[in-house]
Design a protein around this motif. Structure first.
Motif, PDB file in Angstrom:
ATOM      1  N   LYS A  32       0.818  -1.219   0.000  1.00  0.00           N
ATOM      2  CA  LYS A  32       0.000   0.000   0.000  1.00  0.00           C
ATOM      3  C   LYS A  32       0.846   1.260   0.000  1.00  0.00           C
ATOM      4  O   LYS A  32       0.354   2.338  -0.336  1.00  0.00           O
ATOM      5  CB  LYS A  32      -0.928  -0.016   1.210  1.00  0.00           C
TER       6      LYS A  32
ATOM      7  N   ILE B  33      -0.546  -5.269   4.729  1.00  0.00           N
ATOM      8  CA  ILE B  33       0.005  -4.090   4.057  1.00  0.00           C
ATOM      9  C   ILE B  33       0.625  -4.438   2.708  1.00  0.00           C
ATOM     10  O   ILE B  33       0.606  -3.637   1.777  1.00  0.00           O
ATOM     11  CB  ILE B  33       1.053  -3.382   4.949  1.00  0.00           C
TER      12      ILE B  33
ATOM     13  N   GLU C  18       3.366   1.602  11.866  1.00  0.00           N
ATOM     14  CA  GLU C  18       3.156   0.322  11.185  1.00  0.00           C
ATOM     15  C   GLU C  18       4.248  -0.706  11.479  1.00  0.00           C
ATOM     16  O   GLU C  18       3.954  -1.863  11.761  1.00  0.00           O
ATOM     17  CB  GLU C  18       3.039   0.531   9.676  1.00  0.00           C
TER      18      GLU C  18
END
Length: 361
Positions: free
Chosen positions: A95, A198, A231
């Protein structure tokens, strides 16, 4: 050399037929199962006439000469120019992709430049490049084109560099890395949650690739982790990652912690603060990594290479410009004699930070 079907389409080897009439791609752990004429997630592998073909052979998104440090490789022929190219497509779905216009392209017109493997190798030689890099998108998806080019390069004494996420199956991985002289692998995070949610992939195949390269090949290996706020940048995750690297790959594998900027489908995240990069670097050094760097930010101290024996400065770097050079002709510290891990010429290159676009006829 690879067998052609058309000028841009070549037969591939890593696939098998399924009982339901589809075929399965066995190049990467995604194992795309394709109906007639269907393409895999990478977009450049297609079920054509009940066999798997690569549709972008010999076509590139562009050619350029970069500093080798941009790959990033800090311990492989420092200061030298590398002839760089990629194609379109990717077998992950990150992403945060910062080359999304190439890796996520579904427009084959992105591939405007054409060149044979022999032409690429000859161009690298003519431009005085020590190596060719398979980069910009992941060379896993242009496996056949990259290998043919690497073979042509080796015939001319040109080295090959893979810039990859390492998401590849065992058999094609073994074929690929026998032709690679160096690799920078994106270790995107150290959690299965991150990889699954992700990137659309899994962590374990990447760890297996790292161990394979380090222990089963002569390919020089460096790692890059793009730190994304919130993240994959916690202290606990960096601790676990760097401990794993030292225990499983050894202390001499350089680690690069690079700064994220908002892009593609992660525009809501802030850029990585330099403090996060410096903290990750310090954790790596504390845990025994001999060479740790920051990237995508300006910090000469954290970009430079130090002797793990005496701590003295070995290679000074300011962005991609080299300054101090305290290695002898054998790659050892001039102050204490400890060898710096890597592949070095007797003298550093002087390419600097230049980037030169190349038009292939």
């Amino acid at each position: 050399m690879t067998a052609f079907i058309t000028h841009d389409t070549v037969k591939t080897r890593y696939w098998h037929s399924l009982d339901d009439g589809r075929i399965q791609c066995d190049l990467c752990p995604r194992f795309c199962k394709l109906h007639k004429d269907q393409r895999g997630l990478c977009f450049v592998r297609q079920n054509l006439d009940d066999q798997l073909v690569m549709t972008s052979y010999g076509r590139s998104s562009g050619f350029a000469i970069d500093p080798i440090e941009k790959k990033p490789l800090n311990h492989f022929l420092p200061g030298t120019p590398v002839f760089s190219f990629g194609t379109a497509g990717c077998n992950l779905a990150c992403k945060f992709c910062q080359n999304w216009d190439i890796s996520k392209s579904r427009e084959m017109d992105t591939l405007m430049s054409k060149a044979s493997p022999d032409a690429i190798a000859q161009a690298a030689l003519d431009y005085g490049c020590d190596s060719v890099a398979y980069t910009y998108n992941d060379p896993v998806v242009f496996h056949e084109y990259a290998i043919d080019t690497a073979q042509a390069c080796r015939d001319l004494g040109i080295k090959s560099v893979a810039v990859s996420a390492g998401y590849v199956c065992a058999q094609p991985r073994a074929e690929f890395y026998q032709w690679m002289d160096a690799a920078n692998i994106d270790l995107k995070a150290f959690s299965e949650h991150f990889y699954h949610h992700i990137t659309g992939g899994h962590l374990q195949p990447v760890l297996e690739t790292l161990q394979y390269i380090k222990h089963e090949t002569s390919t020089w290996l460096e790692l890059t982790t793009l730190l994304i706020p919130g993240e994959n940048d916690t202290e606990a995750e960096i601790e676990a990652m760097t401990q794993w690297v030292v225990e499983n790959l050894g202390p001499d594998v350089p680690m690069h912690f690079t700064a994220f900027h908002p892009d593609w489908k992660m525009l809501d995240k802030p850029p990585t603060p330099i403090s996060s990069l410096l903290q990750a670097r310090q954790i790596a050094l504390k845990n025994g990594v001999h060479y740790a760097y920051v990237g995508n930010v300006h910090d000469k101290s954290a970009d430079s290479t130090y002797c793990h024996g005496c701590g003295k400065l070995l290679i000074g770097r300011d962005w991609y410009e080299l300054s101090e050079w305290n290695l002898d002709a054998a790659g050892c510290c001039r102050f204490c004699g400890v060898r710096c891990a890597g592949i070095f010429n007797p003298k550093p290159g002087n390419w600097g930070a230049k980037r030169k676009a190349v038009i292939m006829s």
